[in-house]
Design an enzyme around this catalytic site. Structure first.
Site, PDB file in Angstrom:
ATOM      1  N   GLU A 189      41.427  29.794  34.461  1.00 55.62           N
ATOM      2  CA  GLU A 189      42.514  30.564  33.861  1.00 55.62           C
ATOM      3  C   GLU A 189      43.394  29.674  32.996  1.00 55.62           C
ATOM      4  OE1 GLU A 189      44.455  34.356  35.653  1.00 55.62           O
ATOM      5  OE2 GLU A 189      45.778  32.700  36.191  1.00 55.62           O
ATOM      6  N   GLY A 228      51.711  31.423  37.929  1.00 57.02           N
ATOM      7  CA  GLY A 228      51.115  31.981  39.135  1.00 57.02           C
ATOM      8  C   GLY A 228      50.157  31.051  39.841  1.00 57.02           C
ATOM      9  N   ARG A 229      49.259  30.413  39.095  1.00 60.25           N
ATOM     10  CA  ARG A 229      48.253  29.558  39.731  1.00 60.25           C
ATOM     11  C   ARG A 229      48.827  28.202  40.137  1.00 60.25           C
ATOM     12  NH1 ARG A 229      47.472  30.813  34.629  1.00 60.25           N
ATOM     13  NH2 ARG A 229      47.377  29.241  32.984  1.00 60.25           N
ATOM     14  N   LYS A 286      55.951  38.739  41.040  1.00 55.23           N
ATOM     15  CA  LYS A 286      57.112  38.252  40.291  1.00 55.23           C
ATOM     16  C   LYS A 286      57.910  39.412  39.700  1.00 55.23           C
ATOM     17  CE  LYS A 286      56.866  34.517  37.718  1.00 55.23           C
ATOM     18  NZ  LYS A 286      56.590  33.556  36.622  1.00 55.23           N
ATOM     19  N   LYS A 334      43.722  44.901  31.475  1.00 56.53           N
ATOM     20  CA  LYS A 334      44.789  45.628  32.169  1.00 56.53           C
ATOM     21  C   LYS A 334      45.300  46.796  31.328  1.00 56.53           C
ATOM     22  CE  LYS A 334      46.669  41.773  34.891  1.00 56.53           C
ATOM     23  NZ  LYS A 334      47.879  40.947  35.139  1.00 56.53           N
ATOM     24  N   GLU A 373      47.902  46.356  41.024  1.00 53.89           N
ATOM     25  CA  GLU A 373      47.095  46.199  42.231  1.00 53.89           C
ATOM     26  C   GLU A 373      47.979  45.914  43.442  1.00 53.89           C
ATOM     27  OE1 GLU A 373      44.732  44.413  38.722  1.00 53.89           O
ATOM     28  OE2 GLU A 373      46.804  44.443  39.446  1.00 53.89           O
ATOM     29  N   HIS A 392      21.505  24.095  50.999  1.00 53.58           N
ATOM     30  CA  HIS A 392      20.428  25.027  51.306  1.00 53.58           C
ATOM     31  C   HIS A 392      20.472  26.244  50.375  1.00 53.58           C
ATOM     32  CE1 HIS A 392      19.198  22.933  55.019  1.00 53.58           C
ATOM     33  NE2 HIS A 392      20.467  22.579  55.049  1.00 53.58           N
TER      34      HIS A 392
END
Length: 556
Positions: free
Chosen positions: A352, A266-267, A206, A511, A212, A383
């Site tokens: 979040e 964002g999510r 954005k 951050k 990153e 399993h």
């Protein structure tokens, strides 16, 4: 601000818990032959069977009252109406406008956002059509064969999950790659598979400043320029961002920048231009079908009474277990290999959003909030961690997600898959009594003494809750509805807990500190004040790396 524990419905639920905590679901089913029919909801091509939960009609009625007393209906109206319900950032929350297929006006600060939404969607469609049709070519004139999405968090998980889930609908020429980890191993692995002349990079950020993402983007740019020129970047890099200047400085033609808005979290952003990789892979028609499925769930959520409202019911069941039974985790277990990324997507969406310790007004919460979300494909989970869920000391509610359509032409596979999903739900509910275990062992020819010793290990308490979510098939429409279902579930729980589900300040401190530590690791900054552990870790890194490459001096 009112705490949920102070509401009359919460007090009633406290009594309900004491009344029902020792009831077994076996008894509930035996006493109520219509239970499975009444605790069953359908929206479009999706079914929710929530009959295998530790509830009765009274509990359910009080949970509905809790939602009402929490002001849920007003909060739903405020969200859909464009009010700034994200209070700490003073932003509206309008991801629902991105899939508003009715195109009714949606206002934010007095402006109808739908013309902007439709314009970006149309721009995405034109671009996707050109790439998929081979008209958009690389610097050598060849069609694009690989798309590399570089993002992180919501700019990665949503597109990755949808492209994985809807792989049967993907373009046969396009291979999709997703890079989020700044650990160079991931990016290097992708770059080793693709060719510069046929690769399109989508840089999703954005602000176009995310450390990153920009680190990976710059590395990809350097890799590309080993074979191509600066002028060729415009043919191979596009951006999903709001920062025109930074995008242009990178070398990307801003005509190939796809915008979204600060009211898109964002999510919650896969419906926006962040979903460009999805549209590239699926095409505009399937992308729109995905929006239509989400819109159907939006309309259901906004207009259906709470007692028949699928997201509301799912949310309230989660509150029942989190706040009254003390269940600290919740499992997502899809019985479909293409949904193997879905638990991770829901993990970010839920944790979040609702991993908060203060209410929206800044006062401490009076209850536990968001549960830990985890999971895996159900057939693999059986399993692995299902043992803990069946016989462990934790109560772990689970959502089991299945598709009725046979997507494989391998005979017998789908029936085995579905039989396991249905049987696991029954096993979680029924358990196995000591008497049943004894009869089973004796019938197998085991002696009385040997059977008696083994009975405690073969006994299952049962009474473990599950929700069964049935989809007619895994297609764009139903995936849109499924994601919207979980989005609204998370929102409902946030409303009841009184928290803001749409900010994420908890990710900021790490951050901020990382910037200082990075400068210390590289020698750009002298040692700062840290605790002894942090200081020793920094020194250990420098001792391991600086002496060998000579790029920085050791700290004293």
């Amino acid at each position: 601000m009112t705490h949920p524990v102070d509401l009359p419905a919460w007090q009633a639920l406290t009594h309900d818990f004491q009344r029902t905590r020792n009831q077994h679901m076996r008894e509930l089913f035996a006493q109520d032959p219509q239970r499975a029919e009444r605790y069953w909801l359908e929206v479009g091509e999706m079914v929710l069977d929530y009959s295998k939960n530790r509830i009765d009609d009274t509990v359910l009625a009080h949970l509905i009252e809790l939602a009402q007393q929490s002001g849920l209906q007003e909060r739903i109206g405020a969200m859909f109406g464009g009010e700034k319900i994200n209070l700490t950032e003073q932003r509206a929350v309008l991801h629902t406008a991105l899939r508003n297929r009715s195109n009714t006006p949606v206002y934010e600060d007095g402006e109808n956002v739908m013309p902007q939404v439709n314009a970006v969607l149309a721009k995405m469609g034109r671009f996707a059509d050109a790439v998929r049709g081979g008209r958009w070519t690389g610097y050598t004139g060849q069609a694009i064969t690989d798309v590399v999405n570089i993002g992180i968090g919501g700019s990665d998980l949503g597109p990755l999950m949808m492209c994985s889930a809807l792989k049967p609908y993907g373009h046969e020429r396009l291979s999709m790659h997703f890079v989020s980890n700044v650990d160079g191993t991931q990016l290097r692995g992708v770059l080793e598979k693709v060719r510069p002349e046929t690769t399109l990079f989508v840089i999703a950020s954005k602000t176009f400043t995310t450390q990153e993402t920009l680190t990976n983007a710059r590395t990809a740019r350097e890799w590309f320029l080993r074979d191509a020129g600066e002028a060729d970047i415009a043919k191979h890099f596009v951006a999903v961002s709001t920062n025109h200047e930074a995008v242009a400085a990178f070398g990307i033609d801003t005509e190939h920048m796809f915008e979204f808005w600060d009211w898109v979290g964002g999510r919650y952003s896969l419906w926006s231009a962040i979903g460009l990789p999805i549209m590239l892979y699926l095409g505009e028609t399937h992308f729109v079908r995905m929006l239509e499925g989400a819109h159907l769930m939006d309309q259901h959520f906004a207009h259906t009474p709470f007692e028949r409202n699928m997201p509301v019911i799912l949310a309230l069941l989660g509150i029942w277990y989190s706040n009254f039974y003390g269940a600290s985790t919740h499992v997502i277990a899809p019985y479909d290999q293409n949904l193997h990324r879905f638990p991770k997507f829901v993990q970010q969406l839920d944790m979040e959003s609702n991993g908060k310790q203060v209410q929206a007004d800044g006062t401490p919460v009076a209850t536990t909030t968001g549960p830990i979300i985890w999971g895996e494909t159900g057939i693999n989970g059986q399993h692995a961690f299902f043992q803990l869920m069946h016989q462990g000391t934790h109560l772990t509610p689970a959502d089991l997600i299945v598709s009725l359509e046979k997507r494989s032409n391998l005979p017998g596979h789908h029936e085995i898959l579905l039989s396991n999903a249905i049987a696991q739900a029954e096993a979680f509910m029924r358990g196995k009594t000591a008497e049943e275990a004894r009869a089973e062992l004796l019938a197998a020819g085991m002696g009385e003494a040997e059977a008696q010793a083994l009975i405690p290990h073969k006994t299952f308490s049962g009474n473990r809750p599950t929700n069964m979510i049935l989809l007619e098939k895994i297609d764009p429409f139903n995936m849109g509805a499924l994601v919207a279902l979980y989005e609204h579930k998370v929102f409902v729980q946030g409303v009841v807990w009184g928290i803001n589900s749409f900010d994420q300040w908890g990710v900021e401190l790490g951050k901020q500190l990382a910037k200082t530590v990075l400068a210390e690791l590289t020698g750009e900054m002298d040692a700062q004040a840290h605790d002894a552990s942090t200081m020793r870790l920094i020194k250990r890194y420098r001792r391991a790396n600086c002496e060998t490459d000579g790029t920085c001096h050791l700290l004293d």
